[in-house]
Design an enzyme around this catalytic site. Structure first.
Site, short mmCIF file in Angstrom:
data_model
loop_
_atom_site.label_atom_id
_atom_site.label_comp_id
_atom_site.label_asym_id
_atom_site.label_seq_id
_atom_site.Cartn_x
_atom_site.Cartn_y
_atom_site.Cartn_z
N LYS A 42 12.32 0.59 13.49
CA LYS A 42 12.83 -1.17 13.60
C LYS A 42 13.56 -1.90 12.05
O LYS A 42 13.20 -2.98 12.21
CB LYS A 42 11.67 -1.39 15.05
CG LYS A 42 12.36 -1.18 16.31
CD LYS A 42 11.16 -1.39 16.82
CE LYS A 42 10.84 -0.36 18.38
NZ LYS A 42 9.42 -0.88 18.78
N GLY A 43 12.58 -1.29 11.39
CA GLY A 43 11.54 -2.39 10.14
C GLY A 43 13.11 -2.78 9.72
O GLY A 43 12.28 -4.36 9.14
N GLU A 98 16.87 0.90 4.25
CA GLU A 98 15.11 0.85 4.91
C GLU A 98 14.51 -0.88 4.38
O GLU A 98 15.11 -1.48 3.91
CB GLU A 98 14.53 2.12 4.09
CG GLU A 98 13.34 2.21 4.34
CD GLU A 98 12.36 2.64 5.98
OE1 GLU A 98 13.32 1.98 6.72
OE2 GLU A 98 12.03 3.74 5.50
N ASP A 99 13.79 -0.89 4.79
CA ASP A 99 12.26 -1.68 4.73
C ASP A 99 11.81 -1.53 3.84
O ASP A 99 11.69 -2.37 2.91
CB ASP A 99 11.53 -2.45 6.37
CG ASP A 99 11.22 -1.25 6.78
OD1 ASP A 99 10.87 0.53 6.05
OD2 ASP A 99 10.60 -1.63 7.82
N ASP A 102 7.41 4.35 1.39
CA ASP A 102 6.11 4.27 0.26
C ASP A 102 5.72 5.72 -0.52
O ASP A 102 5.75 6.46 -0.95
CB ASP A 102 5.01 4.33 2.27
CG ASP A 102 3.82 3.93 1.72
OD1 ASP A 102 2.88 3.21 1.52
OD2 ASP A 102 3.22 4.64 2.56
N LYS A 130 7.26 0.90 -2.93
CA LYS A 130 5.76 1.28 -3.28
C LYS A 130 5.24 2.23 -3.98
O LYS A 130 4.74 3.60 -3.72
CB LYS A 130 4.73 1.23 -2.37
CG LYS A 130 4.12 0.04 -1.35
CD LYS A 130 2.91 0.28 -0.65
CE LYS A 130 3.34 -0.32 1.14
NZ LYS A 130 2.27 -0.63 2.08
N PHE A 151 -0.99 -3.80 1.63
CA PHE A 151 0.39 -3.44 3.63
C PHE A 151 0.48 -4.96 3.95
O PHE A 151 -0.27 -5.93 4.33
CB PHE A 151 -0.98 -2.91 4.87
CG PHE A 151 -0.06 -2.57 5.86
CD1 PHE A 151 0.55 -1.08 5.55
CD2 PHE A 151 -0.30 -2.78 6.79
CE1 PHE A 151 0.97 -0.45 6.69
CE2 PHE A 151 1.14 -2.89 8.55
CZ PHE A 151 1.97 -1.06 7.72
N VAL A 152 2.11 -4.79 3.56
CA VAL A 152 2.55 -5.72 4.13
C VAL A 152 3.10 -5.54 5.39
O VAL A 152 3.68 -4.35 6.11
CB VAL A 152 3.48 -6.01 2.94
CG1 VAL A 152 3.07 -6.37 2.05
CG2 VAL A 152 4.35 -4.96 2.24
N ASP A 158 6.28 -4.18 10.28
CA ASP A 158 5.22 -4.41 11.23
C ASP A 158 4.08 -3.86 11.01
O ASP A 158 3.73 -3.32 9.47
CB ASP A 158 5.60 -3.54 12.60
CG ASP A 158 5.43 -2.45 12.79
OD1 ASP A 158 6.05 -1.51 11.50
OD2 ASP A 158 4.51 -2.08 13.40
N ARG A 164 6.31 -8.57 13.13
CA ARG A 164 8.08 -8.61 12.74
C ARG A 164 8.91 -9.48 12.65
O ARG A 164 9.71 -9.80 11.97
CB ARG A 164 9.09 -7.76 13.97
CG ARG A 164 8.63 -5.86 13.56
CD ARG A 164 9.53 -5.07 14.15
NE ARG A 164 8.81 -3.84 14.58
CZ ARG A 164 8.96 -2.31 14.35
NH1 ARG A 164 9.12 -2.46 12.92
NH2 ARG A 164 8.01 -1.28 14.53
P1 IMP Z 1 7.15 6.68 3.70
O1 IMP Z 1 7.77 7.79 5.05
O2 IMP Z 1 5.94 6.95 3.86
O3 IMP Z 1 8.00 6.37 2.79
O4 IMP Z 1 7.15 5.17 5.12
C1 IMP Z 1 8.53 5.02 5.00
C2 IMP Z 1 7.99 3.87 6.78
O5 IMP Z 1 6.61 3.59 6.50
C3 IMP Z 1 8.62 2.44 6.52
O6 IMP Z 1 9.90 2.99 7.23
C4 IMP Z 1 8.00 1.86 7.36
O7 IMP Z 1 8.44 1.30 8.28
C5 IMP Z 1 6.34 2.09 6.97
N1 IMP Z 1 5.49 1.44 6.51
C6 IMP Z 1 5.22 2.08 4.91
N2 IMP Z 1 4.10 1.16 4.54
C7 IMP Z 1 4.40 -0.27 5.29
C8 IMP Z 1 4.12 -1.43 4.87
O8 IMP Z 1 3.07 -2.07 4.07
N3 IMP Z 1 4.43 -2.31 6.12
C9 IMP Z 1 4.60 -1.83 7.20
N4 IMP Z 1 5.32 -0.81 7.02
C10 IMP Z 1 4.89 0.27 6.30
MG MG Z 2 9.83 2.06 9.26
#
Ligand code: IMP
Ligand code: MG
Length: 180
Positions: A42-43, A98-99, A102, A130, A151-152, A158, A164
């Site tokens: 949803k992000g 993508e939002d 990470d 990040k 963590f934002v 969210d 959100r």
């Molecule tokens: P990844 O698979 O570890 O790259 O995670 C990506 C997803 O983790 C993003 O689409 C977000 O939904 C969530 N995410 C990662 N960091 C944050 C944050 O700081 N705040 C909120 N959601 C996050």
């Molecule tokens: Mg996400």
């Protein structure tokens, strides 16, 4: 400001400026083409809506939902498709929206998935990144802002499905997630 927010990291005005820069680049890069924007729910909702306003080339939109996050602040590494796109992908130029990136687990899975569908091209646009948290390398063509390991929340992002609706990107107070 919301009581659970420690500081505003990116204001509404800054988000708009960052988004307009990305849209300008997309409009140039995809000139003469048509684009399918695929938002990861949803992000990416707010970023996608903001970005679309400034895209001037013909485009369609679709959404996909994957799960890898629980209610915590760490990615699990396992990715499941919860909702797939309903648009045909063959021969299409796809831009995944993508939002935040990470670990890179989510996008690395999604990229493989789209490549297997014979799209003409697949690229990624993310509002936030990040880089220090990366576990899997992912080629990101359009990145709004690199941030530290914080963590934002807000503007679609969210914590346990809340925040959100905040119009800015804010750093969540540690006390909010340390209580759990
Ligand atoms: P990844 O698979 O570890 O790259 O995670 C990506 C997803 O983790 C993003 O689409 C977000 O939904 C969530 N995410 C990662 N960091 C944050 C944050 O700081 N705040 C909120 N959601 C996050
Ligand atoms: Mg996400």
């Amino acid at each position: 400001m919301n009581k659970d927010i420690k500081e505003i990291l990116i204001s509404e005005e800054e988000i708009t400026a960052i988004t307009m820069d990305i849209a300008d680049r997309i409009n140039k890069d995809y000139e003469g083409k048509t684009l399918l924007l695929v938002g990861l729910l949803k992000g990416s909702l707010n970023f996608m809506a903001e970005l679309m306003k400034y895209i001037t080339i013909p485009c369609k939109i679709d959404f996909m939902a994957v799960s890898s996050y629980g209610n915590g602040t760490e990615s699990t590494g396992r990715v499941n498709i919860v909702k797939d796109v309903s648009t045909s992908l063959e021969g299409v130029d796809v831009l995944i929206i993508e939002d935040i990136i990470d670990s890179g687990n989510t996008l690395s899975f999604i990229l493989k998935y789209f490549k297997a569908k014979n799209c003409k091209s697949v690229e990624i646009a993310t509002l936030l990144d990040k880089p220090s948290r990366r576990k899997v390398e992912v080629p990101v063509k359009y990145s709004g802002r690199a941030i530290e390991d914080l963590f934002v929340v807000g503007f679609g992002l969210d914590y346990a499905e809340y925040y959100r609706n905040l119009p800015y990107i804010g750093v969540l107070k540690e006390s909010v997630y340390e209580m759990e």
